[in-house]
Design an enzyme around this catalytic site. Sequence first.
Site, PDB file in Angstrom:
ATOM      1  N   GLY A 249     -24.474  -9.176 -16.788  1.00 39.57           N
ATOM      2  CA  GLY A 249     -24.978 -10.544 -16.753  1.00 39.57           C
ATOM      3  C   GLY A 249     -26.491 -10.552 -16.694  1.00 39.57           C
ATOM      4  O   GLY A 249     -27.142  -9.553 -17.016  1.00 39.57           O
ATOM      5  N   CYS A 256     -26.146 -13.250  -0.378  1.00 44.41           N
ATOM      6  CA  CYS A 256     -25.674 -12.057   0.341  1.00 44.41           C
ATOM      7  C   CYS A 256     -26.205 -10.750  -0.234  1.00 44.41           C
ATOM      8  O   CYS A 256     -26.850  -9.970   0.475  1.00 44.41           O
ATOM      9  CB  CYS A 256     -24.151 -12.027   0.345  1.00 44.41           C
ATOM     10  SG  CYS A 256     -23.453 -13.521   1.046  1.00 44.41           S
TER      11      CYS A 256
HETATM   12  C1  UGA Z   1     -20.405 -11.487  -2.020  1.00 49.57           C
HETATM   13  C2  UGA Z   1     -19.195 -10.553  -1.901  1.00 49.57           C
HETATM   14  O1  UGA Z   1     -18.477 -10.511  -3.140  1.00 49.57           O
HETATM   15  C3  UGA Z   1     -18.267 -11.005  -0.771  1.00 49.57           C
HETATM   16  O2  UGA Z   1     -17.201 -10.070  -0.619  1.00 49.57           O
HETATM   17  C4  UGA Z   1     -19.078 -11.068   0.525  1.00 49.57           C
HETATM   18  O3  UGA Z   1     -18.272 -11.494   1.614  1.00 49.57           O
HETATM   19  C5  UGA Z   1     -20.219 -12.053   0.331  1.00 49.57           C
HETATM   20  O4  UGA Z   1     -21.056 -11.585  -0.742  1.00 49.57           O
HETATM   21  C6  UGA Z   1     -20.991 -12.101   1.628  1.00 49.57           C
HETATM   22  O5  UGA Z   1     -21.533 -11.074   2.035  1.00 49.57           O
HETATM   23  O6  UGA Z   1     -20.951 -13.132   2.312  1.00 49.57           O
HETATM   24  P1  UGA Z   1     -20.865 -13.865  -3.162  1.00 49.57           P
HETATM   25  O7  UGA Z   1     -22.291 -13.729  -2.710  1.00 49.57           O
HETATM   26  O8  UGA Z   1     -20.182 -15.161  -2.975  1.00 49.57           O
HETATM   27  O9  UGA Z   1     -19.933 -12.768  -2.429  1.00 49.57           O
HETATM   28  O10 UGA Z   1     -20.904 -13.546  -4.712  1.00 49.57           O
HETATM   29  P2  UGA Z   1     -20.104 -12.612  -5.727  1.00 49.57           P
HETATM   30  O11 UGA Z   1     -18.939 -13.316  -6.285  1.00 49.57           O
HETATM   31  O12 UGA Z   1     -19.865 -11.299  -5.125  1.00 49.57           O
HETATM   32  O13 UGA Z   1     -21.207 -12.482  -6.890  1.00 49.57           O
HETATM   33  C7  UGA Z   1     -22.490 -11.909  -6.605  1.00 49.57           C
HETATM   34  C8  UGA Z   1     -23.343 -11.859  -7.846  1.00 49.57           C
HETATM   35  O14 UGA Z   1     -22.828 -10.888  -8.761  1.00 49.57           O
HETATM   36  C9  UGA Z   1     -23.405 -13.158  -8.635  1.00 49.57           C
HETATM   37  O15 UGA Z   1     -24.721 -13.370  -9.082  1.00 49.57           O
HETATM   38  C10 UGA Z   1     -22.445 -12.912  -9.801  1.00 49.57           C
HETATM   39  O16 UGA Z   1     -22.744 -13.683 -10.940  1.00 49.57           O
HETATM   40  C11 UGA Z   1     -22.685 -11.442 -10.056  1.00 49.57           C
HETATM   41  N1  UGA Z   1     -21.558 -10.771 -10.757  1.00 49.57           N
HETATM   42  C12 UGA Z   1     -20.366 -10.626 -10.143  1.00 49.57           C
HETATM   43  C13 UGA Z   1     -21.754 -10.250 -12.024  1.00 49.57           C
HETATM   44  O17 UGA Z   1     -22.869 -10.365 -12.602  1.00 49.57           O
HETATM   45  N2  UGA Z   1     -20.733  -9.593 -12.637  1.00 49.57           N
HETATM   46  C14 UGA Z   1     -19.522  -9.431 -12.049  1.00 49.57           C
HETATM   47  O18 UGA Z   1     -18.617  -8.787 -12.663  1.00 49.57           O
HETATM   48  C15 UGA Z   1     -19.322  -9.954 -10.768  1.00 49.57           C
END
Ligand code: UGA
Length: 431
Positions: A249, A256
């Site tokens: 991405g 977080c």
């Molecule tokens: C993250 C963790 O996934 C949770 O398990 C954790 O509890 C949380 O942080 C926290 O510490 O409170 P979150 O911040 O809601 O959750 O976001 P994610 O869904 O993990 O995505 C993080 C980033 O990675 C986003 O910018 C998303 O777009 C990106 N991402 C995610 C990608 O670019 N590719 C992917 O395949 C997955």
Amino acid sequence: MGNVSVIGCGYVGLTTAVCLAHLGHTVVAADIDASRVELLNAGHAPMYETGLDQLLAEGLANGRLRFVNDSAQAVAQARFHFMCLPTPQGVDGAANLDALDTAMEELGDVFPAGSVVILKSTVPVGTADEVRARLLRPEVAVVSCPEFLREGTAVHDFLHPDRIVIGATNDRAATDVAGLFAAIDTSVLTMSNRSAEAVKYSANAFLATKLSFINSIARICESVDADVLDVVAGMGADNRISAKFLQPGPGWGGSCFPKDVAALSHLARSAGAPAPLLDAVLVANDEQINHVTTRVMQALGPRPVDSRVRCEARIGVWGLTFKANTSDRRDSPALEIVRRLQAAGLTVQAFDPTVSEPITELPELVIAGDPYEAAAGCDVLVILTEWEEFALADLQKTAEVMRAPRMLDARNIFAADTTQLDGFAYSGVGR
Ligand code: UGA
């Protein structure tokens, strides 16, 4: 069923409160923001989370859930106290524990004897031990129970976790905290407080590493004419790797990952065990943000882009939140890309389903009312958040309103079906 207090009603605290009430516990949740408490008692959640409104309404209606403005009042009647306070990035990347310290000072004498303080916020390794030492109340147990909730699917993640991690020095407290989640069918891993604290940081740092890794592979694929989506399919088929969390991405963000990777790196240095890999993960993410910015500018063609001259080129942006299905823009790569495009002298106009007002930190960003308004008159359209609404957009109409129909799909949302992209000069990331 237990009597529970929840201190802090952000997305972690609120999700914890409504889900524990849903599991049958009696929950009093406290927040220092009186207007938030009033709204919550009236059934209005201050943030968008799938399923939250329903569980909030359920808990308020059956009387198992209420909100107060006074933490001491919440704590006084409860046996289990979930501390869900923010731990933002502080000096040198270290986690700032001011909110937790203040709450512990205020509540230290109020926790009933025999009750259990549960640290849910993400805190540096050793925090529970410090809290215990400062509390000086051996009859109050301090348990770590880190959260693994993703914004947007926090309620689902709470009720269907891959595991529950409990860190404790006291077996009875660990068993009792595990009992609060008895209705949830998952494994409970019990360990020391320090190990539980380390699990949380390590899990987030590993996921961030996976993302920086695949974004680096995506850049390599672009240079050697390979397709990162095929690479992900091929790599991900290996069970040891898995294709989960391997979508390239525009860079990763949110409230977080950036702070947690920085905090773990800081912790590593202070513990005398520096981890340069973690710093590289952060650097690689910044490089990806830069790379996507550069690709937008390259898509404009050979026109000179001089940061001292505001050129007439116009960029349309779809998506400003750090990921889809959340209204959160904290540490969003999209905002950073907009900022860098503007710094290069470009005019940027954006649409995001959760944004209707100008954004304070980006006053020159034009906020559009729909995806087509954001694309209108633009020379390049860049997709920065994977909202479903964009995948369903009328691309012919989009191409018609643009000055030049060029698209950089930084989330690869159209990667599977390029037939509908007729008329567009299209490119994704890593392809
Ligand atoms: C993250 C963790 O996934 C949770 O398990 C954790 O509890 C949380 O942080 C926290 O510490 O409170 P979150 O911040 O809601 O959750 O976001 P994610 O869904 O993990 O995505 C993080 C980033 O990675 C986003 O910018 C998303 O777009 C990106 N991402 C995610 C990608 O670019 N590719 C992917 O395949 C997955």
